[in-house]
Design a protein around this motif. Structure first.
Motif, PDB file in Angstrom:
ATOM      1  N   ILE A 136       0.840  -1.208   0.000  1.00 59.36           N
ATOM      2  CA  ILE A 136       0.000   0.000   0.000  1.00 59.36           C
ATOM      3  C   ILE A 136       0.871   1.252   0.000  1.00 59.36           C
ATOM      4  CG2 ILE A 136      -1.657   1.331   1.351  1.00 59.36           C
ATOM      5  CD1 ILE A 136      -2.856  -1.316   2.292  1.00 59.36           C
ATOM      6  N   ILE A 137       1.896   1.271   0.841  1.00 54.80           N
ATOM      7  CA  ILE A 137       2.770   2.448   0.915  1.00 54.80           C
ATOM      8  C   ILE A 137       3.508   2.655  -0.413  1.00 54.80           C
ATOM      9  CG2 ILE A 137       4.827   3.367   2.048  1.00 54.80           C
ATOM     10  CD1 ILE A 137       3.861   1.947   4.615  1.00 54.80           C
ATOM     11  N   ALA A 138       4.037   1.572  -0.989  1.00 58.66           N
ATOM     12  CA  ALA A 138       4.751   1.694  -2.267  1.00 58.66           C
ATOM     13  C   ALA A 138       3.808   2.109  -3.386  1.00 58.66           C
ATOM     14  CB  ALA A 138       5.427   0.366  -2.609  1.00 58.66           C
ATOM     15  N   SER A 139       2.584   1.585  -3.386  1.00 61.20           N
ATOM     16  CA  SER A 139       1.619   1.928  -4.438  1.00 61.20           C
ATOM     17  C   SER A 139       1.182   3.385  -4.325  1.00 61.20           C
ATOM     18  CB  SER A 139       0.403   1.002  -4.347  1.00 61.20           C
ATOM     19  OG  SER A 139       0.778  -0.346  -4.536  1.00 61.20           O
ATOM     20  N   ARG A 140       0.993   3.882  -3.121  1.00 69.22           N
ATOM     21  CA  ARG A 140       0.613   5.295  -2.945  1.00 69.22           C
ATOM     22  C   ARG A 140       1.750   6.215  -3.397  1.00 69.22           C
ATOM     23  NH1 ARG A 140      -2.101   7.031   2.485  1.00 69.22           N
ATOM     24  NH2 ARG A 140      -2.512   8.798   1.105  1.00 69.22           N
ATOM     25  N   ALA A 141       2.980   5.807  -3.095  1.00 67.63           N
ATOM     26  CA  ALA A 141       4.116   6.611  -3.554  1.00 67.63           C
ATOM     27  C   ALA A 141       4.187   6.635  -5.078  1.00 67.63           C
ATOM     28  CB  ALA A 141       5.408   6.054  -2.967  1.00 67.63           C
ATOM     29  N   ALA A 142       3.879   5.486  -5.706  1.00 69.24           N
ATOM     30  CA  ALA A 142       3.890   5.442  -7.174  1.00 69.24           C
ATOM     31  C   ALA A 142       2.783   6.324  -7.749  1.00 69.24           C
ATOM     32  CB  ALA A 142       3.726   4.000  -7.649  1.00 69.24           C
ATOM     33  N   LEU A 143       1.612   6.342  -7.128  1.00 66.44           N
ATOM     34  CA  LEU A 143       0.526   7.205  -7.596  1.00 66.44           C
ATOM     35  C   LEU A 143       0.872   8.690  -7.414  1.00 66.44           C
ATOM     36  CD1 LEU A 143      -2.512   5.199  -6.188  1.00 66.44           C
ATOM     37  CD2 LEU A 143      -1.941   5.501  -8.600  1.00 66.44           C
ATOM     38  N   PRO A 166      -1.837   3.074 -15.253  1.00 70.07           N
ATOM     39  CA  PRO A 166      -0.779   2.491 -16.097  1.00 70.07           C
ATOM     40  C   PRO A 166       0.588   3.119 -15.874  1.00 70.07           C
ATOM     41  CG  PRO A 166      -2.773   2.867 -17.379  1.00 70.07           C
ATOM     42  CD  PRO A 166      -2.995   3.522 -16.057  1.00 70.07           C
ATOM     43  N   LEU A 167       0.625   4.431 -15.593  1.00 74.35           N
ATOM     44  CA  LEU A 167       1.899   5.096 -15.370  1.00 74.35           C
ATOM     45  C   LEU A 167       2.491   4.755 -14.002  1.00 74.35           C
ATOM     46  CD1 LEU A 167       1.055   8.632 -16.829  1.00 74.35           C
ATOM     47  CD2 LEU A 167       2.334   6.778 -17.918  1.00 74.35           C
ATOM     48  N   ALA A 168       1.627   4.461 -13.027  1.00 69.77           N
ATOM     49  CA  ALA A 168       2.102   4.131 -11.684  1.00 69.77           C
ATOM     50  C   ALA A 168       2.365   2.641 -11.493  1.00 69.77           C
ATOM     51  CB  ALA A 168       1.075   4.597 -10.647  1.00 69.77           C
ATOM     52  N   MET A 169       1.917   1.803 -12.426  1.00 67.82           N
ATOM     53  CA  MET A 169       2.016   0.359 -12.243  1.00 67.82           C
ATOM     54  C   MET A 169       3.448  -0.152 -12.091  1.00 67.82           C
ATOM     55  SD  MET A 169       0.359  -2.312 -11.639  1.00 67.82           S
ATOM     56  CE  MET A 169      -1.304  -1.754 -12.002  1.00 67.82           C
ATOM     57  N   PRO A 170       4.450   0.360 -12.829  1.00 67.13           N
ATOM     58  CA  PRO A 170       5.823  -0.135 -12.597  1.00 67.13           C
ATOM     59  C   PRO A 170       6.286   0.049 -11.160  1.00 67.13           C
ATOM     60  CG  PRO A 170       5.729   1.068 -14.663  1.00 67.13           C
ATOM     61  CD  PRO A 170       4.404   1.268 -13.984  1.00 67.13           C
ATOM     62  N   GLY A 171       6.004   1.211 -10.567  1.00 65.96           N
ATOM     63  CA  GLY A 171       6.364   1.419  -9.168  1.00 65.96           C
ATOM     64  C   GLY A 171       5.601   0.501  -8.233  1.00 65.96           C
ATOM     65  N   MET A 172       4.338   0.252  -8.542  1.00 72.58           N
ATOM     66  CA  MET A 172       3.554  -0.677  -7.724  1.00 72.58           C
ATOM     67  C   MET A 172       4.121  -2.089  -7.790  1.00 72.58           C
ATOM     68  SD  MET A 172      -0.338   0.516  -8.577  1.00 72.58           S
ATOM     69  CE  MET A 172      -1.001   2.091  -8.020  1.00 72.58           C
ATOM     70  N   MET A 183      14.843 -11.839  -7.319  1.00 71.82           N
ATOM     71  CA  MET A 183      13.615 -11.037  -7.179  1.00 71.82           C
ATOM     72  C   MET A 183      13.936  -9.549  -7.130  1.00 71.82           C
ATOM     73  SD  MET A 183      11.347 -13.362  -4.533  1.00 71.82           S
ATOM     74  CE  MET A 183       9.880 -12.352  -4.721  1.00 71.82           C
ATOM     75  N   ASN A 184      15.002  -9.180  -6.422  1.00 76.12           N
ATOM     76  CA  ASN A 184      15.369  -7.771  -6.365  1.00 76.12           C
ATOM     77  C   ASN A 184      15.909  -7.270  -7.701  1.00 76.12           C
ATOM     78  OD1 ASN A 184      15.275  -6.500  -3.440  1.00 76.12           O
ATOM     79  ND2 ASN A 184      15.824  -8.638  -3.177  1.00 76.12           N
ATOM     80  N   LEU A 185      16.652  -8.115  -8.414  1.00 77.51           N
ATOM     81  CA  LEU A 185      17.114  -7.720  -9.748  1.00 77.51           C
ATOM     82  C   LEU A 185      15.935  -7.549 -10.697  1.00 77.51           C
ATOM     83  CD1 LEU A 185      20.279  -9.980 -10.236  1.00 77.51           C
ATOM     84  CD2 LEU A 185      20.205  -7.509  -9.837  1.00 77.51           C
ATOM     85  N   PHE A 186      14.933  -8.413 -10.559  1.00 78.46           N
ATOM     86  CA  PHE A 186      13.737  -8.276 -11.392  1.00 78.46           C
ATOM     87  C   PHE A 186      13.009  -6.971 -11.083  1.00 78.46           C
ATOM     88  CE2 PHE A 186       9.196  -9.492 -12.260  1.00 78.46           C
ATOM     89  CZ  PHE A 186       9.312  -9.482 -13.638  1.00 78.46           C
ATOM     90  N   ALA A 187      12.961  -6.600  -9.804  1.00 75.02           N
ATOM     91  CA  ALA A 187      12.327  -5.329  -9.428  1.00 75.02           C
ATOM     92  C   ALA A 187      13.091  -4.147 -10.007  1.00 75.02           C
ATOM     93  CB  ALA A 187      12.257  -5.224  -7.902  1.00 75.02           C
ATOM     94  N   TRP A 192      14.975  -4.223 -12.694  1.00 82.32           N
ATOM     95  CA  TRP A 192      14.765  -4.236 -14.148  1.00 82.32           C
ATOM     96  C   TRP A 192      13.412  -3.639 -14.513  1.00 82.32           C
ATOM     97  CZ3 TRP A 192      11.118  -6.868 -17.152  1.00 82.32           C
ATOM     98  CH2 TRP A 192      11.337  -6.829 -18.532  1.00 82.32           C
ATOM     99  N   LEU A 193      12.377  -3.997 -13.753  1.00 77.63           N
ATOM    100  CA  LEU A 193      11.052  -3.423 -14.011  1.00 77.63           C
ATOM    101  C   LEU A 193      11.059  -1.907 -13.861  1.00 77.63           C
ATOM    102  CD1 LEU A 193       8.446  -5.777 -12.298  1.00 77.63           C
ATOM    103  CD2 LEU A 193       8.617  -5.251 -14.720  1.00 77.63           C
ATOM    104  N   ARG A 194      11.708  -1.427 -12.800  1.00 78.19           N
ATOM    105  CA  ARG A 194      11.726   0.015 -12.562  1.00 78.19           C
ATOM    106  C   ARG A 194      12.460   0.749 -13.677  1.00 78.19           C
ATOM    107  NH1 ARG A 194      13.895  -0.053  -7.935  1.00 78.19           N
ATOM    108  NH2 ARG A 194      16.011   0.555  -8.454  1.00 78.19           N
ATOM    109  N   ARG A 195      13.594   0.199 -14.102  1.00 77.11           N
ATOM    110  CA  ARG A 195      14.372   0.883 -15.145  1.00 77.11           C
ATOM    111  C   ARG A 195      13.715   0.794 -16.515  1.00 77.11           C
ATOM    112  NH1 ARG A 195      20.816  -0.261 -13.948  1.00 77.11           N
ATOM    113  NH2 ARG A 195      20.892   0.852 -11.956  1.00 77.11           N
ATOM    114  N   LYS A 196      13.026  -0.306 -16.769  1.00 75.54           N
ATOM    115  CA  LYS A 196      12.423  -0.485 -18.089  1.00 75.54           C
ATOM    116  C   LYS A 196      11.180   0.375 -18.277  1.00 75.54           C
ATOM    117  CE  LYS A 196      10.728  -4.015 -21.301  1.00 75.54           C
ATOM    118  NZ  LYS A 196      11.605  -3.545 -22.391  1.00 75.54           N
ATOM    119  N   PHE A 197      10.355   0.481 -17.242  1.00 74.56           N
ATOM    120  CA  PHE A 197       9.061   1.166 -17.387  1.00 74.56           C
ATOM    121  C   PHE A 197       8.992   2.503 -16.676  1.00 74.56           C
ATOM    122  CE2 PHE A 197       8.156  -3.429 -17.751  1.00 74.56           C
ATOM    123  CZ  PHE A 197       7.590  -3.450 -19.013  1.00 74.56           C
TER     124      PHE A 197
END
Length: 429
Positions: A299-306, A334-340, A414-418, A420-425
């Protein structure tokens, strides 16, 4: 003239004081940089020492010692009826075949105690190896086969680490030396470590059951925490009015993120097991408990992404005639989903390494069978590490370190995947 001289002297004193102050400031900056660099280097050194300690103790668990024996598949023992009935073949006394082969390899052993010591050279899992061979190819009944059988953990430790890590007696050491002289001892890749469940015998114990249990637990945690966490974050950030009630909810969400994990285990024990009477030591209950623990983080990470989405996106969508619901789900989400997703993966990585809440719901039980559903008794990888670490045998100690290596590898992936997701999107505004 005198005033001019005094003013000049005063300006010189001010300049000198400023220069001294700058010198002190630069020294303080250099000291701070050196302290920061030293802290980073010290942290890296300690991390390196930890990894070196784990790897040096656990790498040997990935290989296993085998003993070569000539096994006679006596038809009188394996298939007395001669009908090649699979049920008869599966229930034969294959342990007697191993004992006969050992007595033939080392003749002249007559005392009962010596026989027991001789039989301990080979693992009890050798009977399962012979059973599988006969069931796969019944034509070997009545033949002699030179086979590599799994050695006992004491022989394994002696062959890999020397006498200091073994409990073999002097006579057993002599037998092992004879086998070694005949090239009847070898090490091979320990497939049991990845394909078998837990066992009382160190050489037969594996992490497959724990990995499957962890998979089920994480799957339930992801399936519940992601939609609930994202929905709660969207409501609190985009739709909820600012009042005392929402402030109270936000404060409690932040507080829940700092609650010790064992408290969630107590809650799961009281609610899911005692009240709803769900099965103990089941991935279903473990996933529900870890969902409670992971929700605040998501929830905290998703709110920060929003919050990171610029207000201009919202204003443009509303200006084009979109409703608030359309603005949130078609443009902002859609714009906040990578951070979520990044926050979700980090939360799941934290849940993957949790032990305390799962101990409270009974996942500390000794589980041999591989779980096939979310309601079967199961354990998880951190709890398996905890159980092995409590065992006195040296073989379990190296398996503990090897399991830690596997767990750390999963967490790193798992952390490398996170990342990669952040940098890609990720988009920079």
């Amino acid at each position: 003239m005198t005033d001019l001289i005094k003013a000049t002297v005063k300006r010189g004193q001010v300049r000198e004081a400023v220069e001294q102050s700058l010198i002190k400031r630069r020294k303080r900056n250099r000291r701070f940089k050196m302290l920061g660099l030293g802290a980073v280097i010290l942290g890296m050194l300690l991390l390196g020492v930890m990894f070196f300690s784990i790897i040096s103790k656990g790498y040997s668990a990935f290989v296993l010692t085998d003993i070569q024996l000539e096994i006679y598949f006596d038809p009188e023992i394996v298939d007395p009826e001669g009908a090649r009935n699979p049920e008869v073949l599966a229930s034969a006394a294959y342990g007697k075949l191993v004992k006969d082969a050992l007595r033939k390899e080392f003749p002249g052993i007559n005392k009962r105690k010596e026989k027991r010591n001789l039989y301990r050279l080979v693992s009890t899992g050798a009977t399962q190896q012979l059973r599988d061979l006969v069931l796969d190819d019944p034509t070997i009944v009545g033949t002699r086969q030179k086979l590599w059988l799994t050695a006992d953990d004491d022989v394994d430790q002696y062959y890999k680490h020397g006498q200091s890590q073994s409990r073999l007696k002097e006579q057993q050491l002599g037998w092992v030396a004879q086998l070694r002289a005949k090239d009847a001892l070898r090490t091979s890749f320990n497939t049991n470590f990845f394909t078998a469940g837990d066992s009382r015998e160190p050489e037969l114990a594996g992490i497959r059951g724990a990995i499957v249990g962890s998979f089920f637990v994480i799957l339930i945690t992801l399936g519940l925490s992601l939609p609930l966490g994202v929905a709660a974050a969207i409501y609190l950030e985009e739709f909820a009015t600012r009042n005392r009630w929402t402030d109270f909810v936000e404060i409690n969400i932040n507080n829940l993120a700092a609650v010790p994990s064992i408290v969630f285990g107590l809650l799961g024990l009281a609610v899911y097991i005692n009240f709803f009477e769900l099965p103990r030591s089941a991935p279903l209950v473990g996933g529900l408990v870890l969902t409670l623990m992971t929700l605040p983080t998501i929830i905290i990470a998703s709110r920060a992404a929003l919050k990171s989405v610029p207000p201009s996106i919202r204003e443009a969508a509303l200006g084009m005639g979109a409703s608030k619901m359309q603005m949130v789900f078609h443009h902002v989400l859609p714009l906040a989903m990578p951070g979520m997703l990044t926050g979700t993966i980090i939360g799941l990585a934290q849940a993957l390494g949790e032990t305390a809440p799962l101990l409270m719901i009974g996942m500390v039980a000794f589980i041999v069978d591989i779980p096939s559903s979310i309601t079967d008794p199961a354990t998880v990888l951190p709890v398996q590490i905890y159980l092995w670490a409590d065992s006195p045998e040296r073989a379990f100690m190296e398996k503990t370190s090897a399991a830690i290596m596997v767990l750390i590898a999963f967490l790193i992936l798992m952390n490398l995947f996170a990342i990669w997701l952040r940098r890609k999107f990720e988009r920079r505004w």
